[in-house]
Write an enzyme that holds these catalytic residues in place. Structure first.
Site, mmCIF file in Angstrom:
data_model
loop_
_atom_site.group_PDB
_atom_site.id
_atom_site.type_symbol
_atom_site.label_atom_id
_atom_site.label_comp_id
_atom_site.label_asym_id
_atom_site.label_seq_id
_atom_site.Cartn_x
_atom_site.Cartn_y
_atom_site.Cartn_z
ATOM 1 N N LYS A 136 0.820 -1.313 0.058
ATOM 2 C CA LYS A 136 0.015 0.056 -0.042
ATOM 3 C C LYS A 136 0.896 1.148 0.079
ATOM 4 O O LYS A 136 1.694 1.500 0.811
ATOM 5 C CB LYS A 136 -0.675 -0.101 1.318
ATOM 6 C CG LYS A 136 -2.049 0.704 1.199
ATOM 7 C CD LYS A 136 -2.991 0.627 2.427
ATOM 8 C CE LYS A 136 -4.122 1.371 2.559
ATOM 9 N NZ LYS A 136 -4.704 1.271 3.976
HETATM 10 C C1 E4P Z 1 -8.117 2.591 3.817
HETATM 11 O O1 E4P Z 1 -7.480 1.771 3.517
HETATM 12 C C2 E4P Z 1 -7.923 3.059 4.973
HETATM 13 O O2 E4P Z 1 -7.538 2.434 6.127
HETATM 14 C C3 E4P Z 1 -9.391 3.684 5.761
HETATM 15 O O3 E4P Z 1 -10.418 3.127 4.929
HETATM 16 C C4 E4P Z 1 -9.535 4.699 6.389
HETATM 17 O O4 E4P Z 1 -10.573 4.901 7.027
HETATM 18 P P1 E4P Z 1 -11.225 6.396 7.980
HETATM 19 O O5 E4P Z 1 -11.274 7.257 7.256
HETATM 20 O O6 E4P Z 1 -12.402 5.687 8.750
HETATM 21 O O7 E4P Z 1 -9.937 6.301 8.968
#
Ligand code: E4P
Length: 218
Positions: free
Chosen positions: A87
């Site tokens: 990622k």
């Molecule tokens: C994406 O992969 C992130 O881990 C995540 O979805 C962020 O979510 P949040 O905005 O609820 O922290």
């Protein structure tokens, strides 16, 4: 639509896996910290623990912000387990690193995407997944689902193979609307996934069936 769970909590991952509907996991440095997982060795071990619970892709995020660092860290993550997806943040170096990994056949997830333009760059760099953040756009009074729709249209125009991974999904209607728009994947917390089960008429109907069965079988 594939269901990923967005957490580093092993119990939540086990519970979703136990339901039989889980296709993968996404994590990020904040989710790791929330579970008290700190230090490189512990973080790497935690990714392997997650891979041993689920069958699908597990996104593991690099912490480096420069190209060389991302490549080094991403290679270390990819070597951990065949289910790991590297990622990478949507930055100039992140896009370069994405192209580097796609050329090597290593899966990638480009994260922190908040515009259609960024999603085009991720697809051009050969990302396996692009992660537009629905909830965080909603948080600043911008329609997060509209971005999913825009990216769907653009990717369909050109047949881009990058999968749209709707991220920052917070609740059940985000999930339902992502499915209506045609997101390839959604990632959200266990609460949002379990919320899909709920309907008062299901509870009322089941209570009635149980009562009628008991009346006839006493
Ligand atoms: C994406 O992969 C992130 O881990 C995540 O979805 C962020 O979510 P949040 O905005 O609820 O922290």
């Amino acid at each position: 639509m594939k269901f990923f769970i967005d957490t580093a909590n092993l119990n939540d991952i086990r519970e979703a896996q136990g339901l039989g509907i889980l296709d993968g996991v996404t994590t990020n440095p904040s989710l790791m910290a929330k579970e008290g997982i700190t230090g490189t060795d512990n973080i790497l071990k935690h990714y392997v623990d997650i891979c041993n619970i689920v069958e699908g892709d597990v996104s593991a995020e690099v912490n480096a912000t420069d190209y060389e660092g991302m490549v080094r860290e991403g290679e270390q993550l990819a070597d951990l387990h065949p289910q790991i997806v590297v990622k990478l943040p949507m930055t100039k170096d992140g896009v370069r690193a994405c192209k580097y990994f796609s050329d090597k056949g290593i899966k990638t997830n480009v994260t922190l995407v908040f515009s259609a333009g960024q999603a085009i760059l991720a697809a051009k760099a050969g990302a396996t997944y692009v992660s537009p953040f629905v909830g965080r756009l909603d948080d600043i009074s911008t329609d997060g689902l509209n971005l999913i729709q825009e990216i769907r249209e653009i990717y369909d125009n050109y047949g881009y193979e990058t999968e749209i991974l709707a991220a920052s999904v917070r609740h059940t209607m985000h999930i339902v609307n992502c499915a209506k728009i045609g997101a390839d994947v959604m990632t959200g917390p266990l609460s949002a996934i379990l919320g899909l089960l709920k309907h008062p008429l299901t509870d009322i109907g089941l209570a009635q069936f149980i009562a009628d069965y008991q009346k006839g079988n006493q």
